[in-house]
Write an enzyme that holds these catalytic residues in place. Structure first.
Site, PDB file in Angstrom:
ATOM      1  N   LYS A   1       5.439   3.554   8.461  1.00 62.95           N
ATOM      2  CA  LYS A   1       4.253   4.406   8.610  1.00 62.95           C
ATOM      3  C   LYS A   1       2.993   3.548   8.630  1.00 62.95           C
ATOM      4  O   LYS A   1       2.134   3.698   9.497  1.00 62.95           O
ATOM      5  CB  LYS A   1       4.200   5.386   7.429  1.00 62.95           C
ATOM      6  CG  LYS A   1       3.032   6.346   7.469  1.00 62.95           C
ATOM      7  CD  LYS A   1       2.767   7.033   6.133  1.00 62.95           C
ATOM      8  CE  LYS A   1       3.975   7.767   5.595  1.00 62.95           C
ATOM      9  NZ  LYS A   1       3.607   8.681   4.479  1.00 62.95           N
TER      10      LYS A   1
ATOM     11  N   ASN B   1      -2.574  19.126  -1.677  1.00 63.61           N
ATOM     12  CA  ASN B   1      -3.568  18.410  -0.871  1.00 63.61           C
ATOM     13  C   ASN B   1      -3.249  18.472   0.624  1.00 63.61           C
ATOM     14  O   ASN B   1      -4.116  18.802   1.439  1.00 63.61           O
ATOM     15  CB  ASN B   1      -3.635  16.954  -1.356  1.00 63.61           C
ATOM     16  CG  ASN B   1      -4.528  16.114  -0.477  1.00 63.61           C
ATOM     17  OD1 ASN B   1      -4.065  15.437   0.434  1.00 63.61           O
ATOM     18  ND2 ASN B   1      -5.829  16.167  -0.703  1.00 63.61           N
TER      19      ASN B   1
ATOM     20  N   GLY C   1      -2.809   8.318  -4.227  1.00 68.66           N
ATOM     21  CA  GLY C   1      -2.167   9.538  -4.716  1.00 68.66           C
ATOM     22  C   GLY C   1      -0.938   9.942  -3.918  1.00 68.66           C
ATOM     23  O   GLY C   1      -0.624   9.369  -2.880  1.00 68.66           O
ATOM     24  N   ASP C   2      -0.232  10.911  -4.441  1.00 72.05           N
ATOM     25  CA  ASP C   2       0.898  11.578  -3.784  1.00 72.05           C
ATOM     26  C   ASP C   2       1.101  12.849  -4.612  1.00 72.05           C
ATOM     27  O   ASP C   2       0.164  13.303  -5.298  1.00 72.05           O
ATOM     28  CB  ASP C   2       2.148  10.675  -3.767  1.00 72.05           C
ATOM     29  CG  ASP C   2       3.240  11.192  -2.812  1.00 72.05           C
ATOM     30  OD1 ASP C   2       3.149  10.939  -1.612  1.00 72.05           O
ATOM     31  OD2 ASP C   2       4.182  11.877  -3.272  1.00 72.05           O
TER      32      ASP C   2
ATOM     33  N   THR D   1      -4.770  13.530   5.321  1.00 78.72           N
ATOM     34  CA  THR D   1      -3.364  13.708   5.699  1.00 78.72           C
ATOM     35  C   THR D   1      -3.203  15.005   6.489  1.00 78.72           C
ATOM     36  O   THR D   1      -2.572  15.035   7.555  1.00 78.72           O
ATOM     37  CB  THR D   1      -2.461  13.711   4.451  1.00 78.72           C
ATOM     38  OG1 THR D   1      -2.784  12.581   3.645  1.00 78.72           O
ATOM     39  CG2 THR D   1      -0.996  13.661   4.835  1.00 78.72           C
TER      40      THR D   1
ATOM     41  N   GLN E   1       7.211   4.081   3.943  1.00 76.48           N
ATOM     42  CA  GLN E   1       5.809   3.641   3.982  1.00 76.48           C
ATOM     43  C   GLN E   1       5.642   2.352   4.796  1.00 76.48           C
ATOM     44  O   GLN E   1       4.602   2.152   5.417  1.00 76.48           O
ATOM     45  CB  GLN E   1       5.321   3.442   2.541  1.00 76.48           C
ATOM     46  CG  GLN E   1       3.811   3.508   2.372  1.00 76.48           C
ATOM     47  CD  GLN E   1       3.277   4.925   2.278  1.00 76.48           C
ATOM     48  OE1 GLN E   1       3.857   5.754   1.601  1.00 76.48           O
ATOM     49  NE2 GLN E   1       2.188   5.207   2.965  1.00 76.48           N
TER      50      GLN E   1
ATOM     51  N   SER F   1      -6.901   5.713   3.754  1.00 76.70           N
ATOM     52  CA  SER F   1      -6.929   4.827   2.591  1.00 76.70           C
ATOM     53  C   SER F   1      -7.275   3.407   3.028  1.00 76.70           C
ATOM     54  O   SER F   1      -8.025   2.690   2.359  1.00 76.70           O
ATOM     55  CB  SER F   1      -5.557   4.801   1.904  1.00 76.70           C
ATOM     56  OG  SER F   1      -5.394   5.907   1.059  1.00 76.70           O
TER      57      SER F   1
ATOM     58  N   LYS G   1       0.850  -1.187   0.000  1.00 81.37           N
ATOM     59  CA  LYS G   1       0.000   0.000   0.000  1.00 81.37           C
ATOM     60  C   LYS G   1       0.882   1.230   0.000  1.00 81.37           C
ATOM     61  O   LYS G   1       1.844   1.317   0.775  1.00 81.37           O
ATOM     62  CB  LYS G   1      -0.877   0.004   1.281  1.00 81.37           C
ATOM     63  CG  LYS G   1      -1.817   1.195   1.371  1.00 81.37           C
ATOM     64  CD  LYS G   1      -3.102   0.955   0.629  1.00 81.37           C
ATOM     65  CE  LYS G   1      -3.903   2.200   0.333  1.00 81.37           C
ATOM     66  NZ  LYS G   1      -3.495   2.907  -0.908  1.00 81.37           N
TER      67      LYS G   1
ATOM     68  N   LYS H   1       5.512   2.055  -2.985  1.00 79.80           N
ATOM     69  CA  LYS H   1       5.386   3.386  -3.584  1.00 79.80           C
ATOM     70  C   LYS H   1       5.617   3.248  -5.072  1.00 79.80           C
ATOM     71  O   LYS H   1       6.305   2.319  -5.519  1.00 79.80           O
ATOM     72  CB  LYS H   1       6.438   4.343  -3.006  1.00 79.80           C
ATOM     73  CG  LYS H   1       6.087   5.804  -3.172  1.00 79.80           C
ATOM     74  CD  LYS H   1       5.111   6.265  -2.113  1.00 79.80           C
ATOM     75  CE  LYS H   1       4.655   7.674  -2.316  1.00 79.80           C
ATOM     76  NZ  LYS H   1       3.946   8.183  -1.121  1.00 79.80           N
TER      77      LYS H   1
HETATM   78  P1  NDP Z   1       0.390  17.954  -4.179  1.00 78.49           P
HETATM   79  O1  NDP Z   1       0.872  17.610  -5.540  1.00 78.49           O
HETATM   80  O2  NDP Z   1      -1.068  18.088  -3.935  1.00 78.49           O
HETATM   81  O3  NDP Z   1       1.073  19.307  -3.667  1.00 78.49           O
HETATM   82  C1  NDP Z   1       2.451  19.425  -3.575  1.00 78.49           C
HETATM   83  C2  NDP Z   1       2.784  20.843  -3.129  1.00 78.49           C
HETATM   84  O4  NDP Z   1       4.170  20.891  -2.799  1.00 78.49           O
HETATM   85  C3  NDP Z   1       2.562  21.861  -4.218  1.00 78.49           C
HETATM   86  O5  NDP Z   1       2.258  23.102  -3.626  1.00 78.49           O
HETATM   87  C4  NDP Z   1       3.928  21.893  -4.907  1.00 78.49           C
HETATM   88  O6  NDP Z   1       4.188  23.096  -5.614  1.00 78.49           O
HETATM   89  C5  NDP Z   1       4.847  21.754  -3.722  1.00 78.49           C
HETATM   90  N1  NDP Z   1       6.094  21.101  -4.171  1.00 78.49           N
HETATM   91  C6  NDP Z   1       6.209  19.892  -4.745  1.00 78.49           C
HETATM   92  N2  NDP Z   1       7.491  19.631  -5.069  1.00 78.49           N
HETATM   93  C7  NDP Z   1       8.167  20.686  -4.686  1.00 78.49           C
HETATM   94  C8  NDP Z   1       9.536  21.006  -4.733  1.00 78.49           C
HETATM   95  N3  NDP Z   1      10.457  20.169  -5.277  1.00 78.49           N
HETATM   96  N4  NDP Z   1       9.906  22.187  -4.225  1.00 78.49           N
HETATM   97  C9  NDP Z   1       8.986  23.027  -3.663  1.00 78.49           C
HETATM   98  N5  NDP Z   1       7.667  22.773  -3.584  1.00 78.49           N
HETATM   99  C10 NDP Z   1       7.278  21.624  -4.088  1.00 78.49           C
HETATM  100  O7  NDP Z   1       1.021  16.837  -3.223  1.00 78.49           O
HETATM  101  P2  NDP Z   1       0.598  16.431  -1.741  1.00 78.49           P
HETATM  102  O8  NDP Z   1       0.083  17.589  -1.002  1.00 78.49           O
HETATM  103  O9  NDP Z   1      -0.230  15.208  -1.841  1.00 78.49           O
HETATM  104  O10 NDP Z   1       2.005  15.966  -1.134  1.00 78.49           O
HETATM  105  C11 NDP Z   1       2.861  16.851  -0.419  1.00 78.49           C
HETATM  106  C12 NDP Z   1       3.803  16.034   0.448  1.00 78.49           C
HETATM  107  O11 NDP Z   1       3.044  15.245   1.371  1.00 78.49           O
HETATM  108  C13 NDP Z   1       4.699  15.037  -0.286  1.00 78.49           C
HETATM  109  O12 NDP Z   1       5.926  14.923   0.403  1.00 78.49           O
HETATM  110  C14 NDP Z   1       3.930  13.726  -0.163  1.00 78.49           C
HETATM  111  O13 NDP Z   1       4.773  12.611  -0.301  1.00 78.49           O
HETATM  112  C15 NDP Z   1       3.402  13.870   1.261  1.00 78.49           C
HETATM  113  N6  NDP Z   1       2.251  13.046   1.620  1.00 78.49           N
HETATM  114  C16 NDP Z   1       1.103  13.065   0.885  1.00 78.49           C
HETATM  115  C17 NDP Z   1       0.011  12.308   1.285  1.00 78.49           C
HETATM  116  C18 NDP Z   1      -1.282  12.363   0.582  1.00 78.49           C
HETATM  117  O14 NDP Z   1      -2.230  11.730   1.042  1.00 78.49           O
HETATM  118  N7  NDP Z   1      -1.430  13.100  -0.518  1.00 78.49           N
HETATM  119  C19 NDP Z   1       0.095  11.431   2.449  1.00 78.49           C
HETATM  120  C20 NDP Z   1       1.323  11.549   3.208  1.00 78.49           C
HETATM  121  C21 NDP Z   1       2.347  12.313   2.778  1.00 78.49           C
HETATM  122  P3  NDP Z   1       4.075  23.116  -7.211  1.00 78.49           P
HETATM  123  O15 NDP Z   1       2.617  23.032  -7.507  1.00 78.49           O
HETATM  124  O16 NDP Z   1       4.710  24.384  -7.612  1.00 78.49           O
HETATM  125  O17 NDP Z   1       4.841  21.910  -7.692  1.00 78.49           O
HETATM  126  O1  2IT Z   2       2.877   9.086   1.591  1.00 84.93           O
HETATM  127  C1  2IT Z   2       1.736   8.624   1.794  1.00 84.93           C
HETATM  128  O2  2IT Z   2       1.443   8.067   2.863  1.00 84.93           O
HETATM  129  C2  2IT Z   2       0.733   8.755   0.738  1.00 84.93           C
HETATM  130  N1  2IT Z   2       1.018   9.361  -0.293  1.00 84.93           N
HETATM  131  C3  2IT Z   2      -0.619   8.126   0.902  1.00 84.93           C
HETATM  132  C4  2IT Z   2      -0.571   6.678   0.492  1.00 84.93           C
HETATM  133  C5  2IT Z   2      -1.905   5.971   0.457  1.00 84.93           C
HETATM  134  O3  2IT Z   2      -1.889   4.789   0.081  1.00 84.93           O
HETATM  135  O4  2IT Z   2      -2.935   6.556   0.795  1.00 84.93           O
END
Ligand code: NDP
Ligand code: 2IT
Length: 446
Positions: A115, A241, A166-167, A210, A112, A378, A91, A127
């Site tokens: 976590k 997100n 997603g991520d 998250t 992961q 999830s 997952k 992943k």
């Molecule tokens: P999104 O794609 O929704 O948003 C990512 C955000 O981070 C955007 O604002 C983006 O800006 C910015 N960003 C991405 N890459 C960079 C970079 N190299 N430098 C600066 N800013 C950056 O992703 P999420 O919100 O889903 O994910 C954000 C973080 O949270 C990641 O580390 C992800 O692995 C982690 N995460 C996500 C989960 C989820 O459920 N979605 C769960 C647990 C962890 P821009 O639009 O300009 O690229």
């Molecule tokens: O980093 C993370 O934990 C995620 N992007 C969510 C993974 C998931 O299976 O919901």
């Protein structure tokens, strides 16, 4: 002995996985934390549990060809690293970003494992993703890419085998295109992906999970220091997100969120970030955060994302990407009086930054504990899909809060038991590792 254990492990990891510094970084942190556990257990050492845990069960790399709107053929690379399925089906999310290569997917898949173990639900660690850049692509290009990606991925996943989500760069739109293609290929309606839309198998609260979970976790960290969110100046990096729903819940709890960012720059709004504007720009228009000042002229926009850590705050919630807080940013946060850091992103603090936070008594919530609410929800989506039922928002949110409380308890107890009271980095690594190690021991050398 513990040091030689860590260096032995790092010798294997660096020799087998050269040029993957993010993966090395993630392994080193866990190895340093669990060295004391391994030291006390000859069985873990003899049966090479850690040596097995650092080697993915399976790694898939594949070609993703697709045709852009100009009729040109494009070729991207797809990945799925199925790291560990000792406690449940693989997952973990899919990331679409140009920086994606095998080392990024391995670091994320490795994190992961632990976590997912902390969530209290039965899910293994994985992943995947691609170096495809969704920015500037039309929706039909994103759809054609997702369909091509699934044309290969489908044979490696399944509701009891591996359940992606997603991520970065993968939200409900992309999950929809991926799900549609999977369903067409296998001719079966199953919960093979999570983060689905609410009308086609998705769970309430998954979109928010998250960010909300992060704030529930930081609430416990603050309580332990006799504090609440009320009036705390908070900086949240990113505006995706995780950042949006962390901001929403922090504001609901009484915090004043004063800054958010994207990869181009950051906004400071001392009146408090107006989240409706951020949601409109990011979720609907897919625009840039700089557009915020068109609606709120009293706010400031600064080019460059790193500067956000110089905005004075009580609480920092890094929610963009890995290694976004380096040692100097951490020192700036400490000098400005920051009392708590909760990691919404995966591995957003460099090892030096983590050391600075811990040495300066900043309450620090590490990613694999603090952002586990997303994957935990999830897992609740998988439960609902298996039952063919939909739970209410309230029911899922209550379960999420209980899970975040349990994660906090597991981390504090493990930290205490192994002589590092209050150190949630050590606590999260040990508690997550122990659950997976026990399952691997029980299941033999497999
Ligand atoms: P999104 O794609 O929704 O948003 C990512 C955000 O981070 C955007 O604002 C983006 O800006 C910015 N960003 C991405 N890459 C960079 C970079 N190299 N430098 C600066 N800013 C950056 O992703 P999420 O919100 O889903 O994910 C954000 C973080 O949270 C990641 O580390 C992800 O692995 C982690 N995460 C996500 C989960 C989820 O459920 N979605 C769960 C647990 C962890 P821009 O639009 O300009 O690229
Ligand atoms: O980093 C993370 O934990 C995620 N992007 C969510 C993974 C998931 O299976 O919901």
């Amino acid at each position: 002995m513990p040091n030689s254990f860590v260096e032995d492990i790092m010798a294997i990891v660096t020799a087998r996985n050269p040029l993957e510094p993010e993966f090395h970084q993630a392994v080193r942190e866990v190895a340093e934390s669990v060295a004391c556990v391994i030291e006390k257990s000859p069985e873990l050492r003899k049966l090479k549990i850690f040596e097995r845990i650092i080697e993915p069960e399976r790694q898939i790399i594949f070609r993703v060809p697709w045709i852009d709107d100009n009729g040109e053929v494009q070729v991207n690379r797809g990945f799925r690293v199925q790291f560990n399925s000792a406690i449940g089906p693989f997952k973990g999310g899919l990331r679409f970003h140009p920086s994606v290569y095998l080392g990024i997917i391995k670091f994320l898949g490795f994190e992961q494992i632990f976590k997912n173990a902390l969530t209290t639900t039965p899910i293994g660690g994985a992943k995947g993703g691609s170096d495809f850049d969704p920015k500037g692509k039309s929706s039909t290009e994103v759809m054609r890419f997702c369909q091509s990606f699934m044309n290969e991925l489908y044979r490696h996943i399944g509701p009891d085998t591996d359940v992606p989500a997603g991520d970065i760069g993968v939200g409900t739109r992309e999950i929809g295109y991926l799900f549609g293609q999977y369903r067409k290929i296998v001719n079966t309606y199953t919960g093979v992906l999570t983060g689905k839309g609410l009308e086609w198998g998705g769970s309430q609260v998954r979109t928010q999970a998250t960010g909300y979970g992060l704030v529930y976790f930081v609430t416990r960290m603050l309580e332990a220091r006799g504090k609440t969110w009320h009036g705390l100046r908070t900086v949240v990096s990113g505006s995706g997100n995780v950042a949006i729903y962390a901001t929403e819940k922090a504001q609901e709890c009484g915090a004043k969120v004063v800054a958010v960012s994207d990869s181009s720059g950051y906004i400071v709004d001392n009146d408090g970030i107006q989240l409706d504007t951020v949601k409109r720009i990011k979720e609907i228009e897919r625009g840039r955060i700089r557009e915020y000042i068109n609606d709120h002229p009293r706010a400031e926009y600064h080019e460059g994302w790193r500067g956000i850590w110089s905005v004075p705050c009580d609480v920092a919630l890094p929610s963009a990407t890995e290694n976004e807080i380096d040692g100097s940013a951490a020192q700036t946060l400490v000098n400005n009086g920051c009392i708590a850091v909760g990691e919404g992103a995966n591995m957003p603090s460099t090892p030096e930054a983590v050391r600075i936070f811990l040495d300066n008594n900043v309450a620090f919530g590490p990613a694999k504990a603090a952002n586990a609410g997303g994957v935990a929800t999830s897992s609740l989506e998988m439960c609902q899909n298996s039952q063919r039922l939909n739970w209410t928002f309230q029911e899922v949110d209550t379960r999420l809060q209980l899970i975040m409380d349990s994660i906090y308890e597991q981390c504090t107890q493990a930290a205490e038991e192994y002589g590092s009271p209050g150190n949630l980095v050590v606590g999260a690594n040990i508690a997550g590792f122990q659950k997976v190690a026990r399952a691997m021991l029980a299941q033999g050398v497999a």
